[in-house]
Design a protein around this motif. Structure first.
Motif, PDB file in Angstrom:
ATOM      1  N   ARG A   1      40.440  28.436  34.419  1.00 31.72           N
ATOM      2  CA  ARG A   1      41.081  29.745  34.611  1.00 31.72           C
ATOM      3  C   ARG A   1      40.255  30.621  35.541  1.00 31.72           C
ATOM      4  NH1 ARG A   1      46.293  31.352  32.651  1.00 31.72           N
ATOM      5  NH2 ARG A   1      46.731  30.188  30.768  1.00 31.72           N
ATOM      6  N   VAL A   2      38.947  30.616  35.331  1.00 32.23           N
ATOM      7  CA  VAL A   2      38.063  31.436  36.157  1.00 32.23           C
ATOM      8  C   VAL A   2      38.129  30.976  37.610  1.00 32.23           C
ATOM      9  CG1 VAL A   2      35.647  32.011  36.620  1.00 32.23           C
ATOM     10  CG2 VAL A   2      36.511  32.086  34.283  1.00 32.23           C
ATOM     11  N   PHE A   3      38.109  29.660  37.818  1.00 32.84           N
ATOM     12  CA  PHE A   3      38.160  29.141  39.186  1.00 32.84           C
ATOM     13  C   PHE A   3      39.494  29.495  39.844  1.00 32.84           C
ATOM     14  CE2 PHE A   3      38.951  25.789  42.358  1.00 32.84           C
ATOM     15  CZ  PHE A   3      37.853  26.021  43.180  1.00 32.84           C
ATOM     16  N   GLY A   4      40.582  29.441  39.080  1.00 36.15           N
ATOM     17  CA  GLY A   4      41.881  29.810  39.637  1.00 36.15           C
ATOM     18  C   GLY A   4      41.902  31.249  40.101  1.00 36.15           C
ATOM     19  N   LEU A   5      41.305  32.136  39.315  1.00 35.72           N
ATOM     20  CA  LEU A   5      41.225  33.547  39.701  1.00 35.72           C
ATOM     21  C   LEU A   5      40.410  33.698  40.990  1.00 35.72           C
ATOM     22  CD1 LEU A   5      40.350  36.533  37.368  1.00 35.72           C
ATOM     23  CD2 LEU A   5      39.271  36.278  39.591  1.00 35.72           C
ATOM     24  N   ILE A   6      39.239  33.068  41.009  1.00 42.68           N
ATOM     25  CA  ILE A   6      38.350  33.175  42.174  1.00 42.68           C
ATOM     26  C   ILE A   6      39.038  32.657  43.431  1.00 42.68           C
ATOM     27  CG2 ILE A   6      36.190  32.345  43.187  1.00 42.68           C
ATOM     28  CD1 ILE A   6      35.110  32.161  40.277  1.00 42.68           C
TER      29      ILE A   6
ATOM     30  N   THR B   1      45.113  41.684  37.144  1.00 41.35           N
ATOM     31  CA  THR B   1      44.167  40.617  37.456  1.00 41.35           C
ATOM     32  C   THR B   1      44.390  39.427  36.541  1.00 41.35           C
ATOM     33  OG1 THR B   1      42.482  42.175  38.241  1.00 41.35           O
ATOM     34  CG2 THR B   1      41.725  39.998  37.583  1.00 41.35           C
ATOM     35  N   LEU B   2      44.530  39.681  35.248  1.00 42.65           N
ATOM     36  CA  LEU B   2      44.759  38.599  34.302  1.00 42.65           C
ATOM     37  C   LEU B   2      46.105  37.908  34.555  1.00 42.65           C
ATOM     38  CD1 LEU B   2      43.436  40.215  30.997  1.00 42.65           C
ATOM     39  CD2 LEU B   2      42.401  38.328  32.262  1.00 42.65           C
ATOM     40  N   ALA B   3      47.111  38.699  34.932  1.00 39.90           N
ATOM     41  CA  ALA B   3      48.446  38.136  35.140  1.00 39.90           C
ATOM     42  C   ALA B   3      48.542  37.342  36.439  1.00 39.90           C
ATOM     43  CB  ALA B   3      49.488  39.255  35.141  1.00 39.90           C
ATOM     44  N   TYR B   4      48.132  37.944  37.553  1.00 39.14           N
ATOM     45  CA  TYR B   4      48.388  37.331  38.848  1.00 39.14           C
ATOM     46  C   TYR B   4      47.243  36.476  39.377  1.00 39.14           C
ATOM     47  CZ  TYR B   4      52.491  40.231  38.822  1.00 39.14           C
ATOM     48  OH  TYR B   4      53.683  40.795  38.470  1.00 39.14           O
ATOM     49  N   PHE B   5      46.035  36.733  38.936  1.00 40.68           N
ATOM     50  CA  PHE B   5      44.917  35.891  39.338  1.00 40.68           C
ATOM     51  C   PHE B   5      44.523  34.916  38.234  1.00 40.68           C
ATOM     52  CE2 PHE B   5      43.853  39.711  42.079  1.00 40.68           C
ATOM     53  CZ  PHE B   5      44.341  39.129  43.234  1.00 40.68           C
ATOM     54  N   GLY B   6      44.706  35.342  36.978  1.00 39.58           N
ATOM     55  CA  GLY B   6      44.340  34.477  35.866  1.00 39.58           C
ATOM     56  C   GLY B   6      45.481  33.629  35.346  1.00 39.58           C
ATOM     57  N   GLY B   7      46.724  33.999  35.677  1.00 37.00           N
ATOM     58  CA  GLY B   7      47.873  33.210  35.272  1.00 37.00           C
ATOM     59  C   GLY B   7      48.334  33.431  33.843  1.00 37.00           C
ATOM     60  N   TYR B   8      47.932  34.544  33.223  1.00 36.22           N
ATOM     61  CA  TYR B   8      48.315  34.806  31.844  1.00 36.22           C
ATOM     62  C   TYR B   8      49.674  35.499  31.768  1.00 36.22           C
ATOM     63  CZ  TYR B   8      43.499  33.774  30.491  1.00 36.22           C
ATOM     64  OH  TYR B   8      42.293  33.142  30.284  1.00 36.22           O
ATOM     65  N   SER B   9      50.402  35.232  30.676  1.00 40.51           N
ATOM     66  CA  SER B   9      51.659  35.921  30.422  1.00 40.51           C
ATOM     67  C   SER B   9      51.358  37.286  29.815  1.00 40.51           C
ATOM     68  CB  SER B   9      52.522  35.109  29.455  1.00 40.51           C
ATOM     69  OG  SER B   9      51.928  35.085  28.160  1.00 40.51           O
TER      70      SER B   9
END
Length: 203
Positions: free
Chosen positions: A51-56, A161-169
């Protein structure tokens, strides 16, 4: 009787009356990491690194640089775990916030040299290939988004940030931040509106 719920590997047990707070496994691991528990660090890395790498990667775009930032983030987590305050937020959100800030710092520090390299590279190409042009566009857009996000309030920036960079609902963000789903929806709606204004985008 308590209901059991698992969100992205986190065992979240909720009281039907809403009296019991959700378990924050990341916070538990951070407390052990603060005591230099290598096993807890490895477990946290396995749980959050993807998840962290996806955000970065969404912020930095360049994969090699994103891998470097990932290492920096978890080094920071190892060194500063003792500064995490469970009463101020969820452990997972704390790690994701470090990742976001590190990513923005990398983009800012590399912006001048990247711009020069992109201009020089494009001048050398009589007809830019689609892949090159697309990468340039992605980098420029990523920097614009990162700058625009800084203009938002902390809660709005966290939610987006959590939604669009982290992929969370939205429901996952609500659980991670111990915030009602309705509040998360409002923060995201208002944050997106402000983001459009900052980026000069017409709805």
């Amino acid at each position: 009787m308590l209901g059991e719920m698992v969100i992205d590997g986190v065992d979240v047990t909720e009281d039907p009356d809403g009296d019991s707070p959700p378990r924050d496994h990341a916070a538990e691991l951070l407390a052990r990491i603060a005591a230099h528990d290598h096993g807890a660090f490895a477990e946290l890395y396995d749980m959050l690194s993807a998840r962290v790498f996806g955000l970065i990667l969404r912020v930095v775009v360049n994969r090699a640089q994103s891998e470097e930032v990932l290492q920096e983030v978890f080094l920071d987590v190892w060194q500063s775990a003792a500064s995490f305050a469970p009463n101020k937020g969820q452990g997972r959100t704390w790690v994701m916030t470090i990742a976001y800030r590190r990513s923005v710092d990398r983009v800012r520090s590399a912006q001048s040299s990247a711009d020069r390299d992109e201009r020089a590279g494009l001048r050398e190409l009589n007809t830019p290939q689609d892949g090159v042009a697309e990468q340039v566009e992605l980098r420029v857009e990523s920097r614009r988004v990162a700058r625009a996000l800084e203009a938002l309030s902390g809660p709005q920036r966290e939610a987006l940030t959590l939604a669009y960079f982290g992929g969370y609902s939205q429901s996952e963000i609500a659980a991670l931040t111990a915030t009602p789903v309705g509040t998360i929806k409002t923060r995201m709606r208002d944050g997106l509106s402000r983001l459009r204004q900052e980026m000069g985008v017409t709805p």
